[in-house]
Motif scaffolding. Sequence first.
Motif, PDB file in Angstrom:
ATOM      1  N   PHE A  97       0.840  -1.204   0.000  1.00 52.46           N
ATOM      2  CA  PHE A  97       0.000   0.000   0.000  1.00 52.46           C
ATOM      3  C   PHE A  97       0.875   1.255   0.000  1.00 52.46           C
ATOM      4  O   PHE A  97       0.672   2.177  -0.799  1.00 52.46           O
ATOM      5  N   LEU A  98       1.849   1.300   0.897  1.00 57.64           N
ATOM      6  CA  LEU A  98       2.727   2.466   0.987  1.00 57.64           C
ATOM      7  C   LEU A  98       3.596   2.607  -0.264  1.00 57.64           C
ATOM      8  O   LEU A  98       3.864   3.721  -0.719  1.00 57.64           O
ATOM      9  N   ALA A  99       4.031   1.492  -0.815  1.00 57.69           N
ATOM     10  CA  ALA A  99       4.838   1.540  -2.039  1.00 57.69           C
ATOM     11  C   ALA A  99       4.017   2.066  -3.207  1.00 57.69           C
ATOM     12  O   ALA A  99       4.516   2.835  -4.041  1.00 57.69           O
ATOM     13  N   PHE A 100       2.757   1.654  -3.281  1.00 52.71           N
ATOM     14  CA  PHE A 100       1.875   2.153  -4.343  1.00 52.71           C
ATOM     15  C   PHE A 100       1.745   3.665  -4.245  1.00 52.71           C
ATOM     16  O   PHE A 100       1.810   4.372  -5.254  1.00 52.71           O
ATOM     17  N   ALA A 101       1.570   4.195  -3.032  1.00 54.53           N
ATOM     18  CA  ALA A 101       1.448   5.643  -2.841  1.00 54.53           C
ATOM     19  C   ALA A 101       2.719   6.359  -3.274  1.00 54.53           C
ATOM     20  O   ALA A 101       2.665   7.443  -3.860  1.00 54.53           O
ATOM     21  N   ARG A 102       3.864   5.753  -3.005  1.00 51.82           N
ATOM     22  CA  ARG A 102       5.147   6.368  -3.339  1.00 51.82           C
ATOM     23  C   ARG A 102       5.434   6.294  -4.832  1.00 51.82           C
ATOM     24  O   ARG A 102       5.935   7.260  -5.424  1.00 51.82           O
ATOM     25  N   GLU A 103       5.111   5.186  -5.455  1.00 51.98           N
ATOM     26  CA  GLU A 103       5.483   4.962  -6.852  1.00 51.98           C
ATOM     27  C   GLU A 103       4.441   5.459  -7.850  1.00 51.98           C
ATOM     28  O   GLU A 103       4.764   5.702  -9.015  1.00 51.98           O
ATOM     29  N   HIS A 104       3.198   5.601  -7.396  1.00 51.28           N
ATOM     30  CA  HIS A 104       2.128   6.057  -8.286  1.00 51.28           C
ATOM     31  C   HIS A 104       1.339   7.181  -7.618  1.00 51.28           C
ATOM     32  O   HIS A 104       0.139   7.039  -7.333  1.00 51.28           O
ATOM     33  N   ASP A 109      -3.565   9.858  -5.491  1.00 53.42           N
ATOM     34  CA  ASP A 109      -4.357  11.064  -5.227  1.00 53.42           C
ATOM     35  C   ASP A 109      -5.758  10.929  -5.805  1.00 53.42           C
ATOM     36  O   ASP A 109      -6.738  11.356  -5.190  1.00 53.42           O
ATOM     37  N   ILE A 110      -5.872  10.355  -6.984  1.00 54.24           N
ATOM     38  CA  ILE A 110      -7.181  10.189  -7.615  1.00 54.24           C
ATOM     39  C   ILE A 110      -8.068   9.268  -6.789  1.00 54.24           C
ATOM     40  O   ILE A 110      -9.270   9.504  -6.637  1.00 54.24           O
ATOM     41  N   LEU A 111      -7.488   8.241  -6.201  1.00 57.04           N
ATOM     42  CA  LEU A 111      -8.274   7.288  -5.412  1.00 57.04           C
ATOM     43  C   LEU A 111      -8.654   7.820  -4.037  1.00 57.04           C
ATOM     44  O   LEU A 111      -9.740   7.534  -3.536  1.00 57.04           O
ATOM     45  N   VAL A 176      -1.447   8.608   6.634  1.00 58.14           N
ATOM     46  CA  VAL A 176       0.012   8.751   6.646  1.00 58.14           C
ATOM     47  C   VAL A 176       0.487   9.367   5.330  1.00 58.14           C
ATOM     48  O   VAL A 176       1.286  10.308   5.312  1.00 58.14           O
ATOM     49  N   VAL A 177      -0.032   8.860   4.238  1.00 56.96           N
ATOM     50  CA  VAL A 177       0.377   9.367   2.925  1.00 56.96           C
ATOM     51  C   VAL A 177      -0.100  10.802   2.749  1.00 56.96           C
ATOM     52  O   VAL A 177       0.637  11.665   2.243  1.00 56.96           O
ATOM     53  N   LEU A 178      -1.330  11.096   3.154  1.00 61.39           N
ATOM     54  CA  LEU A 178      -1.874  12.447   3.027  1.00 61.39           C
ATOM     55  C   LEU A 178      -1.017  13.455   3.775  1.00 61.39           C
ATOM     56  O   LEU A 178      -0.715  14.528   3.267  1.00 61.39           O
TER      57      LEU A 178
END
Length: 207
Positions: A97-104, A109-111, A176-178
């Motif tokens: 999940f965290l890698a997806f946020a970092r790499e895409h 953001d769209i999701l 966390v990502v936000l």
Amino acid sequence: MGTAERRQRERGQRRRQIVDAARSLFRDRGYEGTTMPSVAAAAELATGTLYLYFPSKQALYAELLHEGYALLERRLREAVARESTPRARAEALVDAFLAFAREHPDSFDILFFILREHGRGIEELRQGEDFLRRLAAGQDACKRIATEVLGACLPDLPADEVTRRVEAVWSMLAGVVLYFRRDEAEVYEPTADAARRVILDGALLEG
């Protein structure tokens, strides 16, 4: 290659141009600030040509939503499949999940973030039937993976409590990502790693 096959390939390439251009624009300008003419210009197409592929901005966003969740679901499934123990699968799920946020970041953001915007356009989008269907389908597919993983870690936990924990973990990871998504890697990475440990330890408590 025949004429029909070549045209099909060209149509697919043009559609990809549109989707890629729209993804970046939605992230940079938000939903309200993105227009069909701006997408057409970014994709180097006439606006009329864009409408041959997507009849509205809502339809284009719904396509991006579907594509983003499909990618996230695939990343989660692949990560879980590589591990052999329940705990390792839970760790892999969070990491993916965290890698997806970092790499895409555009897709993430769209999701998760653009839908927090306010305005007439975003409200109309939220009420759209196709949008709601794709949003629910994408979220459900990803959360089913998390439910399976967490349920295997805590087989004695009631199903409704597993569901609540999945919702909590999902929200905390997005938070966390936000909070850190605009910071440099040296700020984000150690904080995300600390959050990962806290989230996993909390989610996997027996009671």
